[in-house]
Design an enzyme around this catalytic site. Structure first.
Site, PDB file in Angstrom:
ATOM      1  N   ASN A 123       0.822  -1.222   0.000  1.00 49.12           N
ATOM      2  CA  ASN A 123       0.000   0.000   0.000  1.00 49.12           C
ATOM      3  C   ASN A 123       0.851   1.265   0.000  1.00 49.12           C
ATOM      4  O   ASN A 123       0.358   2.357   0.276  1.00 49.12           O
ATOM      5  CB  ASN A 123      -0.912   0.016   1.229  1.00 49.12           C
ATOM      6  CG  ASN A 123      -1.842  -1.172   1.255  1.00 49.12           C
ATOM      7  OD1 ASN A 123      -2.414  -1.524   0.235  1.00 49.12           O
ATOM      8  ND2 ASN A 123      -1.979  -1.808   2.406  1.00 49.12           N
ATOM      9  N   HIS A 174      -7.055   4.930   2.223  1.00 47.33           N
ATOM     10  CA  HIS A 174      -6.541   4.569   0.898  1.00 47.33           C
ATOM     11  C   HIS A 174      -6.656   5.707  -0.111  1.00 47.33           C
ATOM     12  O   HIS A 174      -6.451   5.493  -1.302  1.00 47.33           O
ATOM     13  CB  HIS A 174      -7.244   3.314   0.383  1.00 47.33           C
ATOM     14  CG  HIS A 174      -6.898   2.119   1.204  1.00 47.33           C
ATOM     15  ND1 HIS A 174      -5.755   1.374   0.992  1.00 47.33           N
ATOM     16  CD2 HIS A 174      -7.512   1.579   2.289  1.00 47.33           C
ATOM     17  CE1 HIS A 174      -5.694   0.411   1.890  1.00 47.33           C
ATOM     18  NE2 HIS A 174      -6.746   0.507   2.693  1.00 47.33           N
ATOM     19  N   LYS A 221       0.218   3.945   4.531  1.00 42.96           N
ATOM     20  CA  LYS A 221      -0.020   3.579   3.126  1.00 42.96           C
ATOM     21  C   LYS A 221       0.702   4.595   2.222  1.00 42.96           C
ATOM     22  O   LYS A 221       1.918   4.503   2.089  1.00 42.96           O
ATOM     23  CB  LYS A 221      -1.518   3.454   2.898  1.00 42.96           C
ATOM     24  CG  LYS A 221      -2.102   2.452   3.934  1.00 42.96           C
ATOM     25  CD  LYS A 221      -3.455   1.990   3.672  1.00 42.96           C
ATOM     26  CE  LYS A 221      -4.064   1.260   4.862  1.00 42.96           C
ATOM     27  NZ  LYS A 221      -3.362   0.036   5.294  1.00 42.96           N
ATOM     28  N   GLU A 229     -15.724   4.243   4.505  1.00 38.65           N
ATOM     29  CA  GLU A 229     -14.402   4.494   3.935  1.00 38.65           C
ATOM     30  C   GLU A 229     -14.616   5.385   2.718  1.00 38.65           C
ATOM     31  O   GLU A 229     -15.703   5.403   2.147  1.00 38.65           O
ATOM     32  CB  GLU A 229     -13.751   3.163   3.496  1.00 38.65           C
ATOM     33  CG  GLU A 229     -13.421   2.261   4.661  1.00 38.65           C
ATOM     34  CD  GLU A 229     -12.879   0.891   4.239  1.00 38.65           C
ATOM     35  OE1 GLU A 229     -12.103   0.803   3.275  1.00 38.65           O
ATOM     36  OE2 GLU A 229     -13.252  -0.096   4.902  1.00 38.65           O
ATOM     37  N   HIS A 281     -14.017  -1.371   6.934  1.00 41.42           N
ATOM     38  CA  HIS A 281     -12.846  -2.103   7.429  1.00 41.42           C
ATOM     39  C   HIS A 281     -13.082  -2.701   8.821  1.00 41.42           C
ATOM     40  O   HIS A 281     -13.820  -2.138   9.640  1.00 41.42           O
ATOM     41  CB  HIS A 281     -11.670  -1.120   7.499  1.00 41.42           C
ATOM     42  CG  HIS A 281     -10.346  -1.749   7.720  1.00 41.42           C
ATOM     43  ND1 HIS A 281      -9.709  -1.755   8.938  1.00 41.42           N
ATOM     44  CD2 HIS A 281      -9.525  -2.404   6.869  1.00 41.42           C
ATOM     45  CE1 HIS A 281      -8.548  -2.370   8.825  1.00 41.42           C
ATOM     46  NE2 HIS A 281      -8.407  -2.777   7.575  1.00 41.42           N
ATOM     47  N   SER A 296     -10.823  -0.670   0.834  1.00 38.86           N
ATOM     48  CA  SER A 296      -9.484  -1.249   0.789  1.00 38.86           C
ATOM     49  C   SER A 296      -9.386  -2.504  -0.063  1.00 38.86           C
ATOM     50  O   SER A 296      -8.343  -2.789  -0.629  1.00 38.86           O
ATOM     51  CB  SER A 296      -9.019  -1.565   2.208  1.00 38.86           C
ATOM     52  OG  SER A 296      -9.896  -2.474   2.832  1.00 38.86           O
ATOM     53  N   ASP A 326     -13.174   7.197   6.794  1.00 40.29           N
ATOM     54  CA  ASP A 326     -11.835   6.613   6.861  1.00 40.29           C
ATOM     55  C   ASP A 326     -11.205   6.814   5.481  1.00 40.29           C
ATOM     56  O   ASP A 326     -11.620   6.204   4.506  1.00 40.29           O
ATOM     57  CB  ASP A 326     -11.943   5.125   7.225  1.00 40.29           C
ATOM     58  CG  ASP A 326     -10.573   4.456   7.290  1.00 40.29           C
ATOM     59  OD1 ASP A 326      -9.637   4.931   6.612  1.00 40.29           O
ATOM     60  OD2 ASP A 326     -10.447   3.442   8.003  1.00 40.29           O
TER      61      ASP A 326
HETATM   62  C1  LIG Z   1      -9.653   1.348   5.523  1.00 38.97           C
HETATM   63  C2  LIG Z   1      -8.564   1.048   6.490  1.00 38.97           C
HETATM   64  N1  LIG Z   1      -8.576   1.628   7.694  1.00 38.97           N
HETATM   65  C3  LIG Z   1      -7.615   1.393   8.596  1.00 38.97           C
HETATM   66  C4  LIG Z   1      -6.572   0.534   8.323  1.00 38.97           C
HETATM   67  C5  LIG Z   1      -5.528   0.275   9.365  1.00 38.97           C
HETATM   68  O1  LIG Z   1      -4.437   1.125   9.205  1.00 38.97           O
HETATM   69  P1  LIG Z   1      -3.037   0.755   9.839  1.00 38.97           P
HETATM   70  O2  LIG Z   1      -2.374  -0.177   8.897  1.00 38.97           O
HETATM   71  O3  LIG Z   1      -2.338   2.079   9.962  1.00 38.97           O
HETATM   72  O4  LIG Z   1      -3.287   0.130  11.165  1.00 38.97           O
HETATM   73  C6  LIG Z   1      -6.500  -0.063   7.071  1.00 38.97           C
HETATM   74  C7  LIG Z   1      -5.338  -0.896   6.713  1.00 38.97           C
HETATM   75  O5  LIG Z   1      -5.263  -2.040   6.756  1.00 38.97           O
HETATM   76  C8  LIG Z   1      -7.526   0.164   6.152  1.00 38.97           C
HETATM   77  O6  LIG Z   1      -7.532  -0.457   4.973  1.00 38.97           O
END
Ligand SMILES: Cc1ncc(COP(=O)(O)O)c(C=O)c1O
Length: 396
Positions: free
Chosen positions: A48, A215, A240, A183, A139, A187, A212
């Site tokens: 990512n 991405h 990411k 989101e 997520h 993801s 969120d």
């Molecule tokens: C939409 C989303 N939110 C949060 C996360 C978590 O982020 P982090 O990898 O910084 O814990 C991810 C990653 O896996 C994600 O895809």
């Protein structure tokens, strides 16, 4: 084996039977484009690190410099003695990027969603259980935050603003505090939520919109500022497109103060370490000017999707740098991932429960480190295992 271990083993065995058991692969990474595993080099299509910043010399230099000046750890939580003078400058840069009045750094995206949502949905503080309207494909960390707050989610069909509108109308007269949770870029699908319509619904129903933007921040939107313009509260990560680690919440000053006082993940966790802060700080300086890298990634993904469709691959509603090849059964996704590995590409099979049953896939992520020639070779490899071929290979 003690009794509990026997149970864990039985669980693992059942996963294995269903092709759902996960294994850790050891890899070495020396650059953003490739990885090494078992003595072979692969083009990495599973990272990512969308802007290929994790090997950028400026990030590495400031991370090393800040480790030298400020040490390798922050020593305590921000409310004890971990609130290094570095934090405020970075939070001001995040707030500016996200065009919000305030920002708060958190340890990771998962931890942010898990603990920020728990705090925001606190029934005691809100005076009632809030009505949380959530996209079905949000997520896992967002579900975790809702569970931690012990709130029931009212889940709308993925990306379906009309369904959300219908559900919100059912609760029109309800005076409980309302939230919408989504989101921006999903993801595992790489599609974009209809954020304009969702923001309009939030306004019409006096709901707080939480997005969120993990991405999208860095890789999409003007100057890489992401896709969260209409949101009241944005949560995102530096793990990411920012090539590092850590997360942020961008919000109103009152919300920031509230989280400092109420968010367990902030209060009870050690502050991010200086080398990580150095990498984040540098990425924040570089990202706004990286239009060329963003355009390169977008053009590779667009070209890839068009040609993948020509050879009958299902890329769902992907419209970003994340492109799934949806094949259905878990074993078919494992089979396609293995075929790509033989051809020199590292692309991971994503299976339930990460994605819904029957939608297992190989998730591809294009980054600024990839070359157009990588995409050509990838398409060549895929044309040899187009869906019907992949299915045959797996069932034989
Ligand atoms: C939409 C989303 N939110 C949060 C996360 C978590 O982020 P982090 O990898 O910084 O814990 C991810 C990653 O896996 C994600 O895809």
């Amino acid at each position: 084996m003690v009794g509990s271990e026997t149970r864990y083993q039985a669980f693992l065995d059942a996963l294995g039977k269903d092709h759902l058991r996960r294994e850790l692969s050891v890899v070495e990474a020396r650059d953003a484009r490739t990885l090494l595993a078992g003595g072979r080099t692969y083009v990495n299509l599973a990272s990512n690190d969308y802007l290929a910043l994790r090997f950028h010399e400026a990030l590495i230099a400031r991370a090393a410099e800040w480790a030298g000046h400020y040490g390798t750890g922050s020593g305590a939580s921000r409310l004890v003695t971990g609130n290094l003078d570095l934090f405020e400058g970075i939070e001001a840069k995040v707030a500016a990027l996200k065009q919000k009045p305030a920002a708060l750094l958190m340890a990771s995206g998962f931890q942010a969603n898990a603990s920020v949502l728990q705090a925001l949905f606190d029934k005691g503080v809100l005076g009632a259980e809030p009505l949380v309207f959530a996209d079905r494909l949000n997520h896992a960390s967002m579900h975790f935050g809702c569970k931690a707050a012990d709130v029931h989610q009212i889940r709308y069909r993925h990306g379906d603003a009309a369904h959300l509108a219908e559900l919100m109308t059912q609760y029109q007269g309800d005076s409980r505090p309302k939230f919408i949770l989504t989101e921006s870029v999903f993801s595992m699908d790489g599609d974009i939520a209809p954020l304009g319509e969702i923001a309009a619904l939030a306004r019409a129903h006096d709901a707080t919109l939480i997005v969120d933007d993990a991405h999208a921040t860095g890789i999409l939107g003007e100057g890489g500022r992401g896709l969260s313009d209409g949101a009241d509260i944005v949560i995102g990560t530096f793990s990411k497109a920012f090539g590092s680690f850590g997360a942020y919440v961008a919000c109103a000053p009152t919300v920031r103060d509230y989280l400092v006082n109420r968010c367990s993940g902030f209060i009870y966790s050690t502050a991010l370490p200086p080398p990580v802060l150095g990498a984040i700080d540098t990425a924040l300086d570089l990202v706004p000017a990286m239009d060329e890298a963003r355009a390169h990634v977008a053009s590779m993904a667009t070209r890839f999707r068009a040609r993948a469709h020509d050879i009958d691959f299902d890329t769902g509603a992907s419209a970003t740098q994340i492109v799934p090849l949806i094949v259905g059964p878990a074993d078919a996704a494992l089979g396609l991932s293995a075929k790509l590995r033989e051809a020199g590409f590292w692309a991971t099979a994503i299976r339930p429960p990460t994605v819904p049953q029957g939608t297992a896939r190989v998730r591809l992520a294009f980054t600024a480190a990839h070359h157009d020639a990588d995409i050509d070779r990838l398409l060549e490899a895929l044309s040899e295992c187009a869906p019907s071929e992949a299915a045959k290979a797996v069932s034989s």
